[in-house]
Write a protein that holds these residues in place. Structure first.
Motif, short mmCIF file in Angstrom:
data_model
loop_
_atom_site.label_atom_id
_atom_site.label_comp_id
_atom_site.label_asym_id
_atom_site.label_seq_id
_atom_site.Cartn_x
_atom_site.Cartn_y
_atom_site.Cartn_z
N ILE A 85 0.81 -1.21 0.00
CA ILE A 85 0.00 0.00 0.00
C ILE A 85 0.85 1.27 0.00
O ILE A 85 0.50 2.26 -0.65
CB ILE A 85 -1.00 0.00 1.19
N LEU A 86 1.98 1.28 0.70
CA LEU A 86 2.82 2.48 0.71
C LEU A 86 3.47 2.72 -0.65
O LEU A 86 3.66 3.87 -1.07
CB LEU A 86 3.88 2.39 1.80
N ASN A 87 3.81 1.65 -1.36
CA ASN A 87 4.32 1.80 -2.72
C ASN A 87 3.28 2.49 -3.61
O ASN A 87 3.62 3.32 -4.45
CB ASN A 87 4.68 0.43 -3.31
N ALA A 88 2.02 2.12 -3.41
CA ALA A 88 0.94 2.74 -4.18
C ALA A 88 0.72 4.19 -3.76
O ALA A 88 0.53 5.07 -4.61
CB ALA A 88 -0.35 1.94 -4.00
N MET A 89 0.76 4.45 -2.46
CA MET A 89 0.51 5.79 -1.94
C MET A 89 1.57 6.79 -2.40
O MET A 89 1.26 7.94 -2.70
CB MET A 89 0.46 5.76 -0.41
N TYR A 90 2.82 6.35 -2.47
CA TYR A 90 3.91 7.27 -2.80
C TYR A 90 4.34 7.20 -4.26
O TYR A 90 5.25 7.93 -4.68
CB TYR A 90 5.13 6.99 -1.90
N ALA A 91 3.71 6.34 -5.05
CA ALA A 91 4.15 6.11 -6.43
C ALA A 91 4.20 7.40 -7.25
O ALA A 91 5.21 7.68 -7.92
CB ALA A 91 3.24 5.09 -7.11
N SER A 92 3.14 8.20 -7.22
CA SER A 92 3.11 9.40 -8.05
C SER A 92 4.17 10.41 -7.61
O SER A 92 4.80 11.07 -8.45
CB SER A 92 1.72 10.04 -8.04
#
Length: 457
Positions: A85-92
């Motif tokens: 989930i953190l990879n998704a949250m910070y991806a952009s």
């Protein structure tokens, strides 16, 4: 001798090869328009291209040198595995730090010097997309950047390391702040320790973020333009802009598949939950209160519910801040949504002397119950009606209001009805309507209350 050698050196001008290179090595061919339709009520033109992307244009004369821009499609972080989930949250954010194509973030900044362009990708819970604005003269450059976010993002290990180092430092700093400890606990209680809702990640959680996983998730969210909707509002000439849009948005990659968000939303706790956070040494306290229940989503109900919360705001300010002199500021925040399920939440947060937390919390409850028993005063109801109508008159002349409005209308599939109905709905709202909503949404046997108090001596 050294001076003579320096004088004899043949110096050549520094050539910044990367900055001189074009943004795109190859210009896309684009695709044909397969459908065009107008909405006279909204003053918009909608295009659909062969690749499935939709573009909605609204030309205005509010500002000569501004075009507001947004775009979205469904999915968001809801499609990420919980452990990622953190990879998704910070991806952009990570992608932004890495730059685009052959350009690092700093090189890209040099390349765009003198241009009035702002384009930012985002990934929210249920959707991903872009926000931005641009001067009409720089529209093609912004469209090229948009194209690159789909086709040519960049991997930069050093930029990633710097971003994560900065992130860790920020969280180390704020985690020692009593207020952030309070908000973190408040969030965890409301979401019942949902592993996907992370306000302040731990060192161990941050270790799960990798450049490879973040890039992969970003690519998965931005590799298919088929269901994307893009909006342009401002000084945009349809005849001049269409060939550019057709080339860069019509040329975006697309696939036959469609994606949809998943309902992974946390469940609000049942009953009345009360907890206290002890943090800090100063005699400063905070109170957080939250309600959540089912909602009936409609344009009319949204307007009425906004009126309810604004009236409650007035009552809280008059009684908690002014009459009781209990706080410098108090505000009721309202969040209602149609997706992933129709629900509404009301959050009230204020700072106060720890000794007054119980007393002021009771004042808050009393004001909410007052609305349930008697409804609003005619004075407050009239005040809010006039305020909302006045604000709407101003908003209708703002590009940034229109871009949000159109984005939301398409997202919620609510293109019916005229904007003129807004004033009619407001003027017809009665005190009884507000009273009924207060009884429906202020559920007094199901809420969360959290106090922040200084550490015990």
């Amino acid at each position: 001798k050294i001076i003579d050698k320096v004088k004899s050196l043949q110096l050549t001008a520094y050539e910044d090869k990367q900055t001189d290179a074009p943004l795109l090595a190859k210009i896309p061919e684009g695709s044909k328009v397969v459908n065009r339709k107008e909405n006279k009520d909204l003053g918009t033109v909608e295009y659909t291209f062969e690749n499935g992307a939709q573009v909605i244009l609204k030309q205005t004369d509010f500002k000569n040198n501004e075009i507001q821009f947004s775009g979205y499609t469904l999915g968001g972080t809801s499609l990420a595995k919980t452990e990622d989930i953190l990879n998704a949250m910070y991806a952009s954010s990570i992608i932004e730090e890495c730059g685009l194509g052959q350009f690092s973030k700093s090189d890209l900044k040099k390349k765009l010097a003198g241009k009035d362009i702002d384009i930012t990708p985002y990934i929210q819970d249920l959707k991903q997309g872009f926000n931005g604005k641009v001067a009409p003269a720089d529209l093609e450059t912004m469209l090229q950047l948009l194209y690159m976010y789909f086709t040519d993002i960049r991997k930069d290990d050093e930029a990633f390391k710097a971003f994560m180092s900065k992130l860790k430092s920020q969280f180390m700093f704020i985690s020692s702040n009593p207020q952030f400890a309070f908000f973190d606990k408040f969030t965890k209680i409301i979401t019942q320790n949902d592993p996907r809702t992370i306000l302040i990640p731990t060192e161990e959680q941050l270790q799960t973020v990798t450049l490879e996983k973040s890039i992969q998730f970003f690519k998965e969210r931005f590799n298919n333009a088929r269901d994307f909707k893009f909006f342009f509002v401002g000084n945009i000439n349809e005849n001049e802009a269409l060939p550019l849009i057709q080339k860069y948005i019509g040329g975006l990659p697309s696939q036959a598949k469609s994606e949809m968000w998943k309902d992974v939303s946390p469940k609000f706790p049942s009953g009345i939950v009360q907890e206290t956070v002890y943090k800090g040494k100063d005699e400063k306290g905070f109170v957080g209160m939250a309600w959540n229940t089912n909602y009936e989503w409609s344009s009319e109900n949204n307007i009425k519910t906004n009126m309810l919360i604004k009236i409650l705001d007035i009552m809280l300010r008059e009684n908690v801040r002014e009459k009781e002199s209990g706080t410098y500021g108090i505000q009721a925040r309202l969040d209602y949504d149609k997706y992933p399920k129709e629900e509404i939440s009301v959050t009230i947060i204020f700072g106060c002397d720890p000794k007054n937390q119980d007393k002021l919390s009771k004042v808050v409850i009393k004001q909410m119950q007052e609305l349930q028993k008697k409804g609003p005063s005619e004075e407050n109801l009239k005040k809010i009606k006039e305020q909302l109508i006045r604000e709407r008159e101003t908003d209708l002349k703002k590009n940034n209001w229109w871009i949000r409005k159109l984005d939301n209308m398409y997202y919620y599939n609510d293109l019916t009805g005229s904007l003129n109905e807004y004033n009619n709905i407001i003027n017809k709202v009665t005190a009884k309507d507000i009273q009924e909503l207060a009884n429906k949404y202020f559920v007094m046997n199901n809420y969360v209350k959290v106090y922040l108090k200084p550490e015990k001596k």
